[in-house]
Scaffold this motif. Structure first.
Motif, PDB file in Angstrom:
ATOM      1  N   GLU A  70      -5.104   4.132  -6.936  1.00  0.00           N
ATOM      2  CA  GLU A  70      -5.792   4.540  -5.711  1.00  0.00           C
ATOM      3  C   GLU A  70      -7.030   5.376  -6.007  1.00  0.00           C
ATOM      4  OE1 GLU A  70      -5.087   3.375  -2.597  1.00  0.00           O
ATOM      5  OE2 GLU A  70      -3.733   2.101  -3.750  1.00  0.00           O
TER       6      GLU A  70
ATOM      7  N   ASP B 135      -3.304   2.313  14.063  1.00  0.00           N
ATOM      8  CA  ASP B 135      -4.315   3.179  13.437  1.00  0.00           C
ATOM      9  C   ASP B 135      -5.414   2.322  12.826  1.00  0.00           C
ATOM     10  OD1 ASP B 135      -5.766   5.090  12.105  1.00  0.00           O
ATOM     11  OD2 ASP B 135      -4.017   6.127  11.272  1.00  0.00           O
ATOM     12  N   THR B 136      -6.375   1.920  13.648  1.00  0.00           N
ATOM     13  CA  THR B 136      -7.457   1.049  13.190  1.00  0.00           C
ATOM     14  C   THR B 136      -8.298   1.677  12.086  1.00  0.00           C
ATOM     15  OG1 THR B 136      -7.586  -0.087  15.323  1.00  0.00           O
ATOM     16  CG2 THR B 136      -9.511  -0.241  13.902  1.00  0.00           C
ATOM     17  N   PRO B 137      -8.710   2.949  12.185  1.00  0.00           N
ATOM     18  CA  PRO B 137      -9.505   3.541  11.093  1.00  0.00           C
ATOM     19  C   PRO B 137      -8.794   3.500   9.741  1.00  0.00           C
ATOM     20  CG  PRO B 137      -9.631   4.909  13.045  1.00  0.00           C
ATOM     21  CD  PRO B 137      -8.589   3.866  13.323  1.00  0.00           C
ATOM     22  N   LYS B 138      -7.476   3.754   9.737  1.00  0.00           N
ATOM     23  CA  LYS B 138      -6.716   3.725   8.488  1.00  0.00           C
ATOM     24  C   LYS B 138      -6.680   2.303   7.910  1.00  0.00           C
ATOM     25  CE  LYS B 138      -2.104   4.878   6.652  1.00  0.00           C
ATOM     26  NZ  LYS B 138      -2.548   5.879   5.653  1.00  0.00           N
ATOM     27  N   PHE B 139      -6.550   1.338   8.804  1.00  0.00           N
ATOM     28  CA  PHE B 139      -6.510  -0.058   8.378  1.00  0.00           C
ATOM     29  C   PHE B 139      -7.849  -0.480   7.783  1.00  0.00           C
ATOM     30  CE2 PHE B 139      -7.040  -4.625   9.270  1.00  0.00           C
ATOM     31  CZ  PHE B 139      -5.916  -5.133   8.628  1.00  0.00           C
TER      32      PHE B 139
ATOM     33  N   TRP C 159      -0.322   0.124  10.870  1.00  0.00           N
ATOM     34  CA  TRP C 159      -1.626  -0.523  10.701  1.00  0.00           C
ATOM     35  C   TRP C 159      -2.153  -1.075  12.016  1.00  0.00           C
ATOM     36  CZ3 TRP C 159      -3.133   1.095   6.268  1.00  0.00           C
ATOM     37  CH2 TRP C 159      -2.236   1.240   5.207  1.00  0.00           C
TER      38      TRP C 159
ATOM     39  N   ASN D 128       0.834  -1.195   0.000  1.00  0.00           N
ATOM     40  CA  ASN D 128       0.000   0.000   0.000  1.00  0.00           C
ATOM     41  C   ASN D 128       0.876   1.255   0.000  1.00  0.00           C
ATOM     42  OD1 ASN D 128      -1.533   2.249   1.706  1.00  0.00           O
ATOM     43  ND2 ASN D 128      -3.053   0.948   0.716  1.00  0.00           N
TER      44      ASN D 128
ATOM     45  N   GLN E 192     -10.158   1.471   6.517  1.00  0.00           N
ATOM     46  CA  GLN E 192     -10.344   2.202   5.261  1.00  0.00           C
ATOM     47  C   GLN E 192      -9.673   1.466   4.104  1.00  0.00           C
ATOM     48  OE1 GLN E 192      -9.086   6.346   5.344  1.00  0.00           O
ATOM     49  NE2 GLN E 192      -8.547   6.260   3.184  1.00  0.00           N
ATOM     50  N   MET E 193      -8.470   0.983   4.339  1.00  0.00           N
ATOM     51  CA  MET E 193      -7.757   0.229   3.305  1.00  0.00           C
ATOM     52  C   MET E 193      -8.514  -1.042   2.939  1.00  0.00           C
ATOM     53  SD  MET E 193      -3.954  -1.478   3.485  1.00  0.00           S
ATOM     54  CE  MET E 193      -4.435  -2.359   4.974  1.00  0.00           C
TER      55      MET E 193
END
Length: 442
Positions: A67, A113-117, A110, A58, A119-120
């Motif tokens: 992306e 940062d749960t929200p970023k994970f 990752w 990523n 989102q991916m």
């Protein structure tokens, strides 16, 4: 001193747990960062070329172009579902830890940062689902339009083939549960229908070989797309294979067991055995009986090498995956060593070569088995033992095969041989007449 105490407290805690947490963690892993001792031999085979799925690639510069298309696809997905993104985020948030545990290793970015994970996972999972939906759609291009850069005519020719390739890279996987949740969220069928879409895209021959959908259900729970694809390749054929006339006692004779090893395994052109194409393309659809080795059809193309290398890497890194793919490639490398070997299998319809010259194909099998641990499974062992026994008890067949390969495959070589024999016979006759004439004069 404080750091030393902290370290010792951590060790004491791990000793107290007696390794239970560690054992549980190993059971959860299914997607791996491939170590350098594997990738150093062929780095390109293990890296995505068009798009990243999951955390390992990523954000890489060469993959960033896709992306924006992931975000665009997500909008299409939500419009069709008529459900808010917040609800979808909530569904995946409930299994966030399970998703993270699938990766070994996973960078702290990752983990922390749960929200970023999440989102991916949403972006990557939606793109895969849309890809599968468009591929299986009866309406050309569906709601993306004929001129769409990804799902239109241009993308179908120049983009999607590389996406399909990247879906089988081990480091480029996402847990199958993500696709299940997204599919249920969109109301687009159950797990079986999702499996069928993936199989239709990546291994349509499997569906042709399997007339009953019940056999496909038997694939069971799959960890990710590569795992599902692997299971389609090693599905046991539904038809009954002949039982060799050789007894198991013969197969287990000590002298044969000592010989088992790829270095002395008889090659195609010198083995003295016959080759036939199996009924299916399953890599488990092979057997040896009465001097005939049945092998599945293999299509050799530009994707063959990366596909098999990633499958073998998965078997090597995932405890409990099995070694069916690895042992089959080692078996093929054992019997294919030269251009002549490839030519024979090509003539029998076992190898379908769209990759290059016969020499390139022979080199491909040899290169894929480099520095691979010698993995045997029961079926490979039995077939190997049968072949050794056959070749050991009927050496004349190997001599005949060698003679045919050397002198009778090329018509000009055969003519030269016949002419040479005639001259040899005439020379002997002339010699006999000369000797008889000498004694007659005496």
């Amino acid at each position: 001193m404080e750091l030393e105490m902290e370290w010792m407290d951590k060790i004491n805690e791990e000793v107290k747990n007696n390794g239970h947490d560690e054992k549980e963690q190993w059971r959860k892993h299914s997607i791996y960062k491939i170590p350098s001792q594997i990738t150093d031999l062929n780095e390109k085979a293990y890296k995505p070329r068009a798009i990243s799925f999951g955390p390992y690639h990523n954000g890489e510069e060469k993959l960033k172009a896709m992306e924006e298309h992931k975000h665009r696809v997500l909008v299409h997905f939500l419009k069709r579902c008529k459900k808010p993104i917040e609800l979808l985020f909530q569904c995946l948030d409930q299994v966030a830890q399970e998703l993270r545990d699938s990766y070994k290793p996973l960078d702290l970015i990752w983990t922390n940062d749960t929200p970023k994970f999440i989102q991916m996972m949403i972006l990557d999972g939606c793109f895969i689902l849309e890809f599968l939906r468009v591929d299986n759609s009866e309406i050309p291009f569906d709601d993306y339009g004929e001129n769409d850069l990804v799902f239109g005519k241009h993308g179908n020719l120049h983009v999607l083939p590389f996406v399909e390739r990247d879906m089988l890279i081990l480091e480029n996987q996402i847990p199958m549960i993500v696709l299940h949740i997204l599919s249920e969220f969109a109301g687009e069928g159950d797990h079986h229908e999702l499996n069928m879409k993936i199989i239709k895209l990546l291994n349509p021959i499997f569906i042709e070989d399997t007339p009953s959908n019940e056999k496909i259900i038997e694939l069971g729970k799959c960890m990710h797309i590569l795992d599902l694809y692997r299971k389609t390749l090693i599905q046991e054929p539904s038809h009954t294979t002949p039982i060799p006339k050789l007894t198991r006692a013969q197969q287990r004779e000590e002298d044969i067991s000592k010989k088992l090893g790829w270095n002395t395994f008889p090659r195609v052109q010198e083995s003295g055995i016959h080759f036939h194409k199996s009924k299916t393309s399953s890599l488990r659809d092979f057997w040896f009986s009465e001097g005939v080795l049945w092998l599945p059809r293999l299509i050799i193309d530009d994707n063959t090498e990366y596909m098999f290398l990633n499958l073998m890497a998965f078997e090597r890194l995932h405890n409990g995956a099995g070694n069916e793919i690895t042992s089959f490639i080692l078996f093929m490398d054992a019997i294919v060593d030269s251009v002549a070997d490839v030519s024979i299998l090509y003539g029998k319809g076992i190898l379908v070569n769209t990759f290059g010259t016969d020499e390139t194909v022979a080199e491909l099998f040899n290169s894929m088995s480099k520095e691979i641990p010698k993995a045997y499974d029961k079926k490979i062992y039995n077939v190997t033992a049968d072949i050794y026994y056959f070749c050991g008890t009927k050496p004349w067949k190997r001599w005949r095969a060698s003679l045919i390969e050397t002198y009778f495959r090329n018509p000009w070589t055969m003519v030269s041989l016949v002419v040479g024999i005639i001259f040899f016979v005439l020379t002997i006759v002339q010699t006999i007449y000369t000797i008889l004439s000498f004694y007659h004069d005496c």
